[in-house]
Design an enzyme around this catalytic site. Structure first.
Site, PDB file in Angstrom:
ATOM      1  N   LYS A   9       0.820  -1.212   0.000  1.00  0.00           N
ATOM      2  CA  LYS A   9       0.000   0.000   0.000  1.00  0.00           C
ATOM      3  C   LYS A   9       0.857   1.267   0.000  1.00  0.00           C
ATOM      4  O   LYS A   9       2.076   1.203   0.166  1.00  0.00           O
ATOM      5  CB  LYS A   9      -0.932  -0.047   1.209  1.00  0.00           C
ATOM      6  CG  LYS A   9      -1.934  -1.200   1.141  1.00  0.00           C
ATOM      7  CD  LYS A   9      -2.817  -1.222   2.374  1.00  0.00           C
ATOM      8  CE  LYS A   9      -3.846  -2.331   2.309  1.00  0.00           C
ATOM      9  NZ  LYS A   9      -4.734  -2.307   3.498  1.00  0.00           N
ATOM     10  N   TYR A  49     -12.496  -2.646  -2.410  1.00  0.00           N
ATOM     11  CA  TYR A  49     -12.904  -2.481  -1.017  1.00  0.00           C
ATOM     12  C   TYR A  49     -14.414  -2.326  -0.852  1.00  0.00           C
ATOM     13  O   TYR A  49     -14.881  -1.798   0.158  1.00  0.00           O
ATOM     14  CB  TYR A  49     -12.164  -1.293  -0.388  1.00  0.00           C
ATOM     15  CG  TYR A  49     -10.697  -1.590  -0.202  1.00  0.00           C
ATOM     16  CD1 TYR A  49     -10.263  -2.438   0.812  1.00  0.00           C
ATOM     17  CD2 TYR A  49      -9.745  -1.043  -1.058  1.00  0.00           C
ATOM     18  CE1 TYR A  49      -8.916  -2.730   0.969  1.00  0.00           C
ATOM     19  CE2 TYR A  49      -8.396  -1.326  -0.905  1.00  0.00           C
ATOM     20  CZ  TYR A  49      -8.000  -2.173   0.108  1.00  0.00           C
ATOM     21  OH  TYR A  49      -6.667  -2.466   0.264  1.00  0.00           O
ATOM     22  N   PHE A  57     -14.943   4.601   7.929  1.00  0.00           N
ATOM     23  CA  PHE A  57     -13.589   4.885   7.438  1.00  0.00           C
ATOM     24  C   PHE A  57     -13.443   4.713   5.925  1.00  0.00           C
ATOM     25  O   PHE A  57     -12.369   4.944   5.377  1.00  0.00           O
ATOM     26  CB  PHE A  57     -12.553   4.007   8.159  1.00  0.00           C
ATOM     27  CG  PHE A  57     -12.737   2.522   7.948  1.00  0.00           C
ATOM     28  CD1 PHE A  57     -12.277   1.892   6.807  1.00  0.00           C
ATOM     29  CD2 PHE A  57     -13.375   1.755   8.924  1.00  0.00           C
ATOM     30  CE1 PHE A  57     -12.443   0.530   6.619  1.00  0.00           C
ATOM     31  CE2 PHE A  57     -13.544   0.386   8.745  1.00  0.00           C
ATOM     32  CZ  PHE A  57     -13.079  -0.231   7.584  1.00  0.00           C
ATOM     33  N   ARG A  85      -0.633 -14.858   4.339  1.00  0.00           N
ATOM     34  CA  ARG A  85      -1.511 -14.296   5.368  1.00  0.00           C
ATOM     35  C   ARG A  85      -0.854 -14.379   6.748  1.00  0.00           C
ATOM     36  O   ARG A  85      -0.939 -13.451   7.544  1.00  0.00           O
ATOM     37  CB  ARG A  85      -2.867 -15.014   5.387  1.00  0.00           C
ATOM     38  CG  ARG A  85      -3.686 -14.868   4.115  1.00  0.00           C
ATOM     39  CD  ARG A  85      -4.208 -13.502   3.871  1.00  0.00           C
ATOM     40  NE  ARG A  85      -5.139 -13.104   4.920  1.00  0.00           N
ATOM     41  CZ  ARG A  85      -5.763 -11.944   4.952  1.00  0.00           C
ATOM     42  NH1 ARG A  85      -5.555 -11.051   4.012  1.00  0.00           N
ATOM     43  NH2 ARG A  85      -6.586 -11.641   5.911  1.00  0.00           N
ATOM     44  N   THR A  91      -5.068  -7.828  10.402  1.00  0.00           N
ATOM     45  CA  THR A  91      -5.429  -6.609   9.678  1.00  0.00           C
ATOM     46  C   THR A  91      -5.196  -5.367  10.537  1.00  0.00           C
ATOM     47  O   THR A  91      -4.635  -4.382  10.065  1.00  0.00           O
ATOM     48  CB  THR A  91      -6.899  -6.667   9.226  1.00  0.00           C
ATOM     49  OG1 THR A  91      -7.060  -7.802   8.383  1.00  0.00           O
ATOM     50  CG2 THR A  91      -7.306  -5.420   8.482  1.00  0.00           C
ATOM     51  N   ARG A 102       2.770  -6.483   9.197  1.00  0.00           N
ATOM     52  CA  ARG A 102       1.923  -5.454   9.814  1.00  0.00           C
ATOM     53  C   ARG A 102       2.338  -5.180  11.259  1.00  0.00           C
ATOM     54  O   ARG A 102       2.288  -4.050  11.717  1.00  0.00           O
ATOM     55  CB  ARG A 102       0.457  -5.868   9.746  1.00  0.00           C
ATOM     56  CG  ARG A 102      -0.107  -5.806   8.343  1.00  0.00           C
ATOM     57  CD  ARG A 102      -1.511  -6.342   8.299  1.00  0.00           C
ATOM     58  NE  ARG A 102      -2.129  -6.177   6.996  1.00  0.00           N
ATOM     59  CZ  ARG A 102      -3.136  -6.916   6.565  1.00  0.00           C
ATOM     60  NH1 ARG A 102      -3.646  -7.866   7.338  1.00  0.00           N
ATOM     61  NH2 ARG A 102      -3.653  -6.705   5.375  1.00  0.00           N
ATOM     62  N   ASN A 112      -2.075  -0.172   6.823  1.00  0.00           N
ATOM     63  CA  ASN A 112      -1.439  -1.346   7.417  1.00  0.00           C
ATOM     64  C   ASN A 112      -0.429  -2.002   6.477  1.00  0.00           C
ATOM     65  O   ASN A 112      -0.247  -3.206   6.503  1.00  0.00           O
ATOM     66  CB  ASN A 112      -2.498  -2.338   7.892  1.00  0.00           C
ATOM     67  CG  ASN A 112      -3.382  -2.846   6.768  1.00  0.00           C
ATOM     68  OD1 ASN A 112      -3.196  -2.518   5.603  1.00  0.00           O
ATOM     69  ND2 ASN A 112      -4.353  -3.671   7.122  1.00  0.00           N
ATOM     70  N   HIS A 115      -1.782  -5.635   1.611  1.00  0.00           N
ATOM     71  CA  HIS A 115      -3.000  -6.434   1.425  1.00  0.00           C
ATOM     72  C   HIS A 115      -2.574  -7.761   0.818  1.00  0.00           C
ATOM     73  O   HIS A 115      -1.661  -7.809  -0.001  1.00  0.00           O
ATOM     74  CB  HIS A 115      -3.965  -5.738   0.449  1.00  0.00           C
ATOM     75  CG  HIS A 115      -5.004  -6.671  -0.091  1.00  0.00           C
ATOM     76  ND1 HIS A 115      -6.158  -6.959   0.598  1.00  0.00           N
ATOM     77  CD2 HIS A 115      -5.029  -7.419  -1.219  1.00  0.00           C
ATOM     78  CE1 HIS A 115      -6.858  -7.848  -0.098  1.00  0.00           C
ATOM     79  NE2 HIS A 115      -6.203  -8.133  -1.206  1.00  0.00           N
ATOM     80  N   GLU A 126      -8.903 -11.032  -7.633  1.00  0.00           N
ATOM     81  CA  GLU A 126      -8.021  -9.880  -7.439  1.00  0.00           C
ATOM     82  C   GLU A 126      -6.897  -9.841  -8.460  1.00  0.00           C
ATOM     83  O   GLU A 126      -6.541  -8.762  -8.947  1.00  0.00           O
ATOM     84  CB  GLU A 126      -7.471  -9.888  -6.013  1.00  0.00           C
ATOM     85  CG  GLU A 126      -8.554  -9.625  -4.983  1.00  0.00           C
ATOM     86  CD  GLU A 126      -8.097  -9.801  -3.543  1.00  0.00           C
ATOM     87  OE1 GLU A 126      -6.929 -10.194  -3.305  1.00  0.00           O
ATOM     88  OE2 GLU A 126      -8.919  -9.533  -2.644  1.00  0.00           O
TER      89      GLU A 126
END
Length: 135
Positions: A9, A49, A57, A85, A91, A102, A112, A115, A126
């Site tokens: 990100k 999202y 948010f 993961r 998260t 993270r 964070n 993804h 995705e």
């Protein structure tokens, strides 16, 4: 061979953590099969999202995710989704274990760092979303 999508990100890119994150995946013997750097469009961010659109948010997340470049990558390997993961952690960064991406670098629930797809079905959708010919 199983595949997963990972997005580093804007905070991960701006804090110059891309190399560190890629190195962690390589040390786990995961194969990097595709990589692309681009600014996420509002349209793609809203699609990706959509599952959190009802939360307060959401607009802040849209602003954040479209604020600057991100790094999209596809990783391959046995059990790659579960492995990645586990490597990225919870998260909410405040709940992420130290030693996870993270846990080591994240700021809050959506800033964070990273993804990663959470299922084979999500990974397929995705990867198609961010690596189709027209994107």
């Amino acid at each position: 061979m199983e595949q997963t999508l990972v997005i580093i990100k804007p905070d991960g890119v701006s804090r110059k953590l891309v190399g560190e994150i890629l190195q962690r995946f390589e040390k786990k013997q995961l194969k990097l099969s595709q990589l692309r750097v681009a600014k996420m469009s509002r349209e793609l961010a809203e699609e990706h999202y959509a599952h959190v659109k009802k939360f307060d948010f959401f607009e802040d997340m849209m602003t954040y995710m479209t604020s600057s470049e991100v790094v999209y990558l596809v990783l391959e390997g046995a059990n790659v989704i579960k492995t990645v993961r586990k490597m990225i952690g919870a998260t909410n960064c405040l709940e992420a274990e130290p030693g996870t991406i993270r846990g080591d670098y994240g700021a809050n629930s959506y800033e964070n760092i990273i993804h990663a797809s959470d299922s084979p079905e999500a990974a397929m959708a995705e990867i198609k979303r961010f690596f189709s010919e027209s994107k």
